[in-house]
Design an enzyme around this catalytic site. Structure first.
Site, PDB file in Angstrom:
ATOM      1  NE  ARG A 279      15.248  29.748 -36.023  1.00  0.00           N
ATOM      2  CZ  ARG A 279      15.138  31.029 -35.678  1.00  0.00           C
ATOM      3  NH1 ARG A 279      15.794  31.497 -34.636  1.00  0.00           N
ATOM      4  NH2 ARG A 279      14.355  31.851 -36.349  1.00  0.00           N
ATOM      5  CG  HIS A 283      18.300  31.590 -39.084  1.00  0.00           C
ATOM      6  ND1 HIS A 283      17.456  30.644 -39.609  1.00  0.00           N
ATOM      7  CD2 HIS A 283      19.146  31.943 -40.087  1.00  0.00           C
ATOM      8  CE1 HIS A 283      17.768  30.433 -40.881  1.00  0.00           C
ATOM      9  NE2 HIS A 283      18.792  31.207 -41.194  1.00  0.00           N
ATOM     10  CE1 TYR A 292      13.413  35.562 -34.538  1.00  0.00           C
ATOM     11  CE2 TYR A 292      15.325  36.970 -34.963  1.00  0.00           C
ATOM     12  CZ  TYR A 292      14.762  35.702 -34.834  1.00  0.00           C
ATOM     13  OH  TYR A 292      15.556  34.584 -34.969  1.00  0.00           O
TER      14      TYR A 292
END
Length: 391
Positions: A279, A283, A292
């Site tokens: 990805r 998200h 993160y």
């Protein structure tokens, strides 16, 4: 703070199927697993290969436009798919027209590739409808926002297909048999719904291909925390085959999915395909991936962009020239313009009335739904009164 350990992309499992290099060329040597799927790749003709590329490019452009529309307040939410187009377009090309797709909320290449229009796709993300399309029209089930629930729906539908086809001959199955593609992500693989679906599908030899797009991040949780082994290896515990594939290699994903669909179509039961992809963005538009994961990781994976790889392949195989690529880019821009126009034209007069949403929740009247409809009417009347006072 992002740790250094999270900036290095995880390598593909050694048994992963890969039929093109990161540069889009045939590899100098194939592992044993990859050799097995070469015959399926030979079924991919020039037109289908070009269409895989077209689907990826046009989908990414719609994705970019939808992200901009959400940032401009025109969509409630958007779920980017950038980076995962190769897995989706490759798998889609391997399905027969009669096959069904049960998506999550990120299978934009599959939906658009099956003919769902940008308007139909974005009605959900505008908050104007539960689904913008009739599933029967495209054999694409409505997007499922509840994590992993679509795997149960897909398995149940596949069970029904299996019952309908239980007395078919092998030739009938091969020519007209239906297969169900159940899409889910690595994060959803931790849900009980996935386990229950696979147990049931194995028990009844349901013609379903479980298609996991392992994009390495379940929102902010890295894959190595979610699972100690490749997800495809879990299939052995349920009694059916599992295959790991390079999901950023559209050719490999096509070949593996073609094989998996053939197995399921024959009546031998389910198959699990784990497509390793990445990805590239957030998200959802409510997420900030910089909190993160590191930029080094993102840049490393960008070198494996499936669109770049497929373009190199088409060029090397004399399947795409400047005129072809320019035409695809123009088509993508036209689709992006249609996407923007479709969203901006979603006014109260052009979208389904909310009463229709309540009316179509169940086939028969339901007291809970009626209570919710009454509450909405009360809220709506109060909102209108407040607006009038403010004027």
């Amino acid at each position: 703070m992002v740790s250094d350990a999270q900036t290095v992309p995880q390598p593909l499992p050694p048994e992963a199927v890969q039929l093109m290099t990161p540069q889009g060329a045939p590899p100098s040597a194939l592992n044993e697993a990859s050799e097995r799927f070469l015959p399926y790749l030979q079924r991919l003709n020039a037109e289908a290969a070009q269409n895989i590329y077209r689907t990826m490019v046009t989908t990414r452009r719609v994705d970019q436009e939808a992200t901009a529309l959400q940032r401009q307040g025109q969509l409630v939410l958007w779920v980017p798919s950038s980076g995962q187009e190769g897995a989706q377009a490759g798998a889609l090309a391997a399905l027969a027209p009669q096959d069904w797709i049960f998506p999550t909320y990120r299978e934009h290449a599959m939906a658009l590739g099956r003919g769902v229009t940008p308007r139909e796709l974005l009605l959900l993300f505008r908050g104007a409808a539960h689904s913008g399309w009739n599933a029967q029209d495209y054999r694409v089930h409505p997007y499922t926002l509840v994590l992993a629930a679509q795997a149960l729906h897909a398995t149940g539908y596949a069970w029904g297909v299996g019952l309908d086809q239980c007395d078919w001959t092998s030739q009938q199955r091969a020519e007209n048999g239906e297969v169900v593609l159940a899409c889910f992500g690595d994060g959803a693989s931790s849900e009980g719904d996935i386990h229950e679906s696979m147990v049931f599908a194995a028990s009844y030899d349901a013609p379903v291909v479980f298609f996991c797009q392992n994009n390495h991040w379940a929102i902010s949780v890295p894959f190595e925390v979610q699972s100690r082994v490749p997800i495809a290896r879990r299939a052995a515990g349920y009694g059916f085959d599992g295959v790991t594939v390079d999901g950023n290699d559209p050719l490999a994903t096509y070949a593996v999915t073609a094989w998996a669909a053939e197995q399921a179509r024959s009546g031998t039961g389910p198959v699990l395909v784990e497509a390793h992809t990445y990805r590239m963005g957030a998200h959802t538009t409510a997420d900030d991936p910089t909190k993160y994961r590191g930029r080094d990781e993102e840049q490393s994976w960008s070198a494996l962009d499936p669109i770049t790889r497929m373009r190199s392949y088409l060029t090397a195989q004399d399947l795409g020239d400047d005129a072809f690529f320019s035409a695809v880019d123009e088509e993508a821009e036209d689709l992006a313009a249609q996407t923007r126009q479709a969203v901006l034209s979603m006014t109260a007069e052009t979208i389904p009335a909310l009463d229709d949403v309540f009316a179509h929740a169940y086939a028969e009247p339901h007291p809970l739904v009626e209570a919710e409809r009454a509450w909405h009417h009360t809220w709506e009347a109060g909102f209108a009164e407040t607006e009038g006072e403010n004027r």
